[in-house]
Design an enzyme around this catalytic site. Structure first.
Site, mmCIF file in Angstrom:
data_model
loop_
_atom_site.group_PDB
_atom_site.id
_atom_site.type_symbol
_atom_site.label_atom_id
_atom_site.label_comp_id
_atom_site.label_asym_id
_atom_site.label_seq_id
_atom_site.Cartn_x
_atom_site.Cartn_y
_atom_site.Cartn_z
ATOM 1 N N PHE A 79 142.760 -19.203 46.016
ATOM 2 C CA PHE A 79 142.329 -20.249 45.092
ATOM 3 C C PHE A 79 142.307 -21.556 45.879
ATOM 4 O O PHE A 79 143.330 -21.974 46.412
ATOM 5 C CB PHE A 79 143.290 -20.347 43.902
ATOM 6 C CG PHE A 79 143.362 -19.058 43.122
ATOM 7 C CD1 PHE A 79 142.541 -18.843 42.035
ATOM 8 C CD2 PHE A 79 144.244 -18.051 43.505
ATOM 9 C CE1 PHE A 79 142.598 -17.644 41.329
ATOM 10 C CE2 PHE A 79 144.314 -16.859 42.803
ATOM 11 C CZ PHE A 79 143.493 -16.648 41.713
ATOM 12 N N MET A 110 148.098 -25.899 49.500
ATOM 13 C CA MET A 110 146.795 -25.561 48.965
ATOM 14 C C MET A 110 145.983 -25.000 50.108
ATOM 15 O O MET A 110 146.001 -25.602 51.144
ATOM 16 C CB MET A 110 146.260 -26.869 48.457
ATOM 17 C CG MET A 110 145.120 -27.012 47.501
ATOM 18 S SD MET A 110 143.667 -26.165 47.592
ATOM 19 C CE MET A 110 142.649 -27.180 48.549
ATOM 20 N N PRO A 111 145.396 -23.927 50.050
ATOM 21 C CA PRO A 111 145.087 -23.068 48.919
ATOM 22 C C PRO A 111 146.307 -22.283 48.403
ATOM 23 O O PRO A 111 147.305 -22.150 49.095
ATOM 24 C CB PRO A 111 144.045 -22.104 49.463
ATOM 25 C CG PRO A 111 143.633 -22.585 50.789
ATOM 26 C CD PRO A 111 144.691 -23.522 51.254
ATOM 27 N N LEU A 112 146.161 -21.774 47.190
ATOM 28 C CA LEU A 112 147.137 -20.859 46.626
ATOM 29 C C LEU A 112 146.628 -19.447 46.902
ATOM 30 O O LEU A 112 145.483 -19.126 46.584
ATOM 31 C CB LEU A 112 147.275 -21.094 45.120
ATOM 32 C CG LEU A 112 148.084 -20.066 44.337
ATOM 33 C CD1 LEU A 112 149.538 -20.059 44.797
ATOM 34 C CD2 LEU A 112 148.000 -20.357 42.842
#
Length: 129
Positions: free
Chosen positions: A72, A1-3
């Site tokens: 994201f 994470m993040p994507l």
């Protein structure tokens, strides 16, 4: 994470695409303070007519090497995002000779309940992460 989702044109070689993804990841690690193995990236290649990134009336042209980078992520500090943008563009310019005008970056923020890394669980919510 993040994507991270990266959209590029077919003007990029496989080697250039790998280096581009490496640059983006290293900046995610540096500016968003995530572990190095927190690497989630999706690369999509498009013909030039399938990746339309106009200038929002800023008065510049993009080349066939245009890129869209979408991140994201959980909430990030505004300064971290600004540093991320500047450093990604600087490194892409230095390492791949990509014009800053060819790089569009967007950050989409979400919350802990918006992530499931595996097994249908919300690891941020259930305390695993």
């Amino acid at each position: 994470m993040p994507l991270v989702r990266v959209d590029i044109t077919t003007a990029y070689t496989k080697e250039e695409a790998k280096l581009l993804l490496d640059v983006v990841h290293q900046n995610v690690v540096t500016w968003f303070k995530v572990p190095d193995r927190d690497r989630y990236q999706v690369l999509t290649r498009h013909s030039e007519d399938e990746l339309i990134l106009e200038d929002t009336n800023l008065g510049f042209e993009r080349s066939s090497k245009r890129i869209s980078i979408q991140v994201f992520s959980r909430k990030r500090d505004d300064q971290a995002k600004l540093d991320f943008y500047k450093n990604v563009v600087g490194e892409l310019s230095e390492k791949l000779e990509i014009s800053g005008k060819d790089v569009l970056i967007s950050v989409f923020e979400n919350g802990d309940a918006d992530w499931s890394f595996a097994d249908g669980e919300g690891q941020f919510v259930n305390g695993v992460l």
